[in-house]
Design an enzyme around this catalytic site. Structure first.
Site, PDB file in Angstrom:
ATOM      1  N   GLU A  49       0.795  -1.232   0.000  1.00 23.19           N
ATOM      2  CA  GLU A  49       0.000   0.000   0.000  1.00 23.19           C
ATOM      3  C   GLU A  49       0.827   1.281   0.000  1.00 23.19           C
ATOM      4  O   GLU A  49       0.510   2.223   0.736  1.00 23.19           O
ATOM      5  CB  GLU A  49      -0.927   0.013   1.218  1.00 23.19           C
ATOM      6  CG  GLU A  49      -1.891  -1.150   1.234  1.00 23.19           C
ATOM      7  CD  GLU A  49      -2.755  -1.163   2.482  1.00 23.19           C
ATOM      8  OE1 GLU A  49      -3.972  -1.299   2.341  1.00 23.19           O
ATOM      9  OE2 GLU A  49      -2.211  -1.047   3.586  1.00 23.19           O
TER      10      GLU A  49
HETATM   11  C1  NGO Z   1      -4.139  -4.718   4.545  1.00 23.67           C
HETATM   12  C2  NGO Z   1      -3.168  -3.622   4.892  1.00 23.67           C
HETATM   13  C3  NGO Z   1      -2.957  -3.468   6.398  1.00 23.67           C
HETATM   14  C4  NGO Z   1      -4.292  -3.497   7.145  1.00 23.67           C
HETATM   15  C5  NGO Z   1      -5.030  -4.778   6.780  1.00 23.67           C
HETATM   16  C6  NGO Z   1      -6.377  -4.834   7.468  1.00 23.67           C
HETATM   17  C7  NGO Z   1      -2.048  -5.388   4.064  1.00 23.67           C
HETATM   18  C8  NGO Z   1      -0.977  -6.264   3.574  1.00 23.67           C
HETATM   19  N1  NGO Z   1      -1.953  -4.090   4.255  1.00 23.67           N
HETATM   20  O1  NGO Z   1      -3.250  -5.856   4.410  1.00 23.67           O
HETATM   21  O2  NGO Z   1      -2.271  -2.276   6.663  1.00 23.67           O
HETATM   22  O3  NGO Z   1      -4.058  -3.460   8.523  1.00 23.67           O
HETATM   23  O4  NGO Z   1      -5.225  -4.907   5.395  1.00 23.67           O
HETATM   24  O5  NGO Z   1      -7.086  -5.981   7.164  1.00 23.67           O
END
Ligand code: NGO
Length: 548
Positions: free
Chosen positions: A347
């Site tokens: 992200e």
């Molecule tokens: C995503 C995000 C995380 C969140 C999570 C919540 C990934 C790999 N990055 O998973 O920052 O906490 O969802 O479900």
């Protein structure tokens, strides 16, 4: 993929119940077991999770522990002695028996015998378990295998063996012959200690719980926007300032290096390898708030206690950024005996793609320079990652789970020779709510019922990806909404054992209908242990699970 329903054909007593046909526990001698509230231990094949590769039930044979039973260690190995001690530590309080740990000269009669043996077909984690009237024989090529065998033996004993106070017997283990070894080398559980901080005692409790299901990796998500949780001596404000809060504004916390080492050692005693994660280049607000120089504009942002993602980024153009990661990864690598360091990579919405690639291309050699392999979330496949050495990409896509789908990041990883750790968010994310009534959790990947968490397979997630491209599975638990270990347990149980089974047991023969009858037998165990599990109505829990 196509799920084969359990074939309900009658089994003769002593029938080999193997994963190529019907998994252990699905059949009574001559009778199919339907999901029932109560199973009669005298007539039911033992219900073990994860299902062993093969299990023969031996009718008429069983072993009952007595106050004269001993635990015999047949090998001169400190690790084996520790496994024996852990079995004794489990069973002494509940049985009230002395269960002395003794050497092989004591003989194998009225004994639980643990020994190392050359059984190469069982790999580095498999074991053989034979129970007959005279005793229990557990053999494995490694101490890890013996440990896993002890976890199976635990499930063969009555649930109250888990009690810390003396209980009434009999302590009867049914006659079985089990030969077992894992399908995948990586069977992970991830705990996010950043969004909310979890104490060492809580981390150890989770280790106790996951090791019962033969999980062998604990991935600790040690840094994120909301908190930095590991002391780094060369950058002390990361922990003292960056670790001083959490989601919702609580006090946060961090592990000293000594405490982290304590967790790593405790995990190793449970044959679990800790994989530490320092998330980058995004999810870095706690670090950016701690050291203004890490920011491109030289200005430190405030600490963050919300739940947005993707807004932070380290300064990709600054050399200081790479000195920072060199120092952090260097210290962490020294404290971590396992061969992997997780660098996050997810992200990075505020890092332009070209910067992201530049950053990862500089980060990977830093990890290697400290003698470690790199694992990152699947976005790292956009960079020049190298499968050799053994870089891994952790896939967290939303996937059907039963029908292979094209996943560009999985394809990119595999084309670079990078193996995958599979954590499909809509199946394996334990922070997803079970349903709309779940008191905790998120649902951005949908609701994840117990059935949904079980009905998928790593080898049939993606088109163009075969079993050889897959290192294993991992069940992440993110803690935006979870503030203590009891809430974590509620999300992990009963779903985590199913992910553990997907990682351990053969794919052939797995079916939800059969699995849920075995899962039902775990309820009384968790009740005795005080594990705060969700009594999902999808499972006809064994009666003793209901009391709370
Ligand atoms: C995503 C995000 C995380 C969140 C999570 C919540 C990934 C790999 N990055 O998973 O920052 O906490 O969802 O479900």
């Amino acid at each position: 993929m196509r799920w084969r329903s359990t074939r309900r054909r009658p089994a003769r007593p002593g029938t080999r119940i193997a994963a190529t046909g019907v998994l252990a526990g699905s059949l009574v001698a001559g009778l199919a077991v339907t999901p029932s509230a109560q199973a009669d231990p005298a007539t039911t094949a033992p219900r073990i999770v994860p299902a062993p590769v093969s299990m023969n039930t031996v009718p008429g044979q069983s072993f009952t522990l007595t106050r004269h039973t001993k635990i015999v260690v047949g090998s001169r190995s400190a690790d084996v002695a520790r496994v024996a001690a852990s079995l004794a530590g489990l069973a002494r309080p509940s049985t009230g028996y002395p269960l002395p740990v003794v050497g092989a000269s004591a003989g194998a009669h009225d004994a639980i015998s643990l020994r190392l043996a050359a059984l190469p077909q069982l790999g580095t984690e498999g074991y053989q378990l034979n129970v007959s009237r005279g005793g229990v024989q557990l053999a494995a090529p490694t101490a890890a295998g013996l440990f896993h065998g002890v976890q199976t033996l635990r499930q063969l004993l009555p649930a109250k063996v888990e009690s810390h106070s003396a209980q009434r017997g009999p302590w009867t283990v049914p006659g079985v012959t089990i030969s077992d070894h894992p399908r995948f080398a990586w069977r992970g559980a991830m705990l996010d200690v950043s969004r909310h901080f979890f104490t060492i005692e809580e981390a150890k409790r989770y280790i106790d719980e996951i090791s019962m299901y033969k999980i062998n990796v604990l991935h600790l998500h040690l840094s994120d926007d909301q908190g930095w949780r590991i002391a780094i001596k060369s950058w002390p404000r990361l922990a003292t300032y960056g670790g001083s809060t959490e989601v919702g504004g609580g006090p946060g916390g961090y592990y000293t290096q000594k405490q982290y080492t304590d967790i790593v050692r405790y995990a190793a005693q449970h044959f679990i390898t800790v994989v530490p994660e320092i998330d980058s280049p995004s999810h870095t607000n706690a670090a950016l708030a701690s050291y203004a120089d890490l920011n491109c504009d030289g200005k430190a942002p405030p600490l963050y206690t919300g739940t947005s993602v993707g807004f932070s980024s380290v300064c990709v153009d600054k050399d200081l950024t790479y000195k920072f990661f060199d120092d952090v990864i260097g210290e962490l690598a020294k404290l971590t005996p396992g061969s992997y360091v997780h660098v996050g990579g997810d992200e990075a919405h505020s890092t332009p793609l070209s910067d992201y690639v530049t950053f990862l291309d500089r980060l990977q050699p830093i990890v290697h320079a400290h003698g470690k392999n790199m694992i990152g979330w699947n976005e790292i496949a956009q960079a020049d990652v190298q499968g050799s050495p053994a870089t891994l990409a952790q896939n967290w896509s939303i996937l059907d789970g039963n029908t292979p789908a094209a996943d560009p990041l999985a394809t990119a990883a595999v084309q670079k020779g990078v193996q995958l750790v599979t954590s499909p968010a809509n199946h394996a994310y334990l922070d997803m709510q079970y349903d709309a009534n779940s008191p905790y959790g998120l649902h951005w990947a949908g609701y994840v019922s117990v059935q949904k968490s079980y009905q998928w397979d790593p080898a049939t997630l993606f088109t163009g990806v075969t079993e050889q491209n897959i290192r294993g599975v991992e069940a992440p638990i993110w803690s935006e909404t979870l503030t203590n270990i009891h809430e974590v347990e509620y999300m992990a149980f009963p779903r985590l054992p199913g992910i553990a089974e997907i990682g351990w047991s053969p794919r052939t023969g797995r079916s939800w209908d059969e699995y849920r009858t075995r899962l039902a037998a775990q309820g009384p165990r968790w009740t005795v242990m005080g594990v705060n599990f969700y009594r999902s109505p999808e499972i006809s829990w064994d009666a003793q699970s209901a009391t709370r």
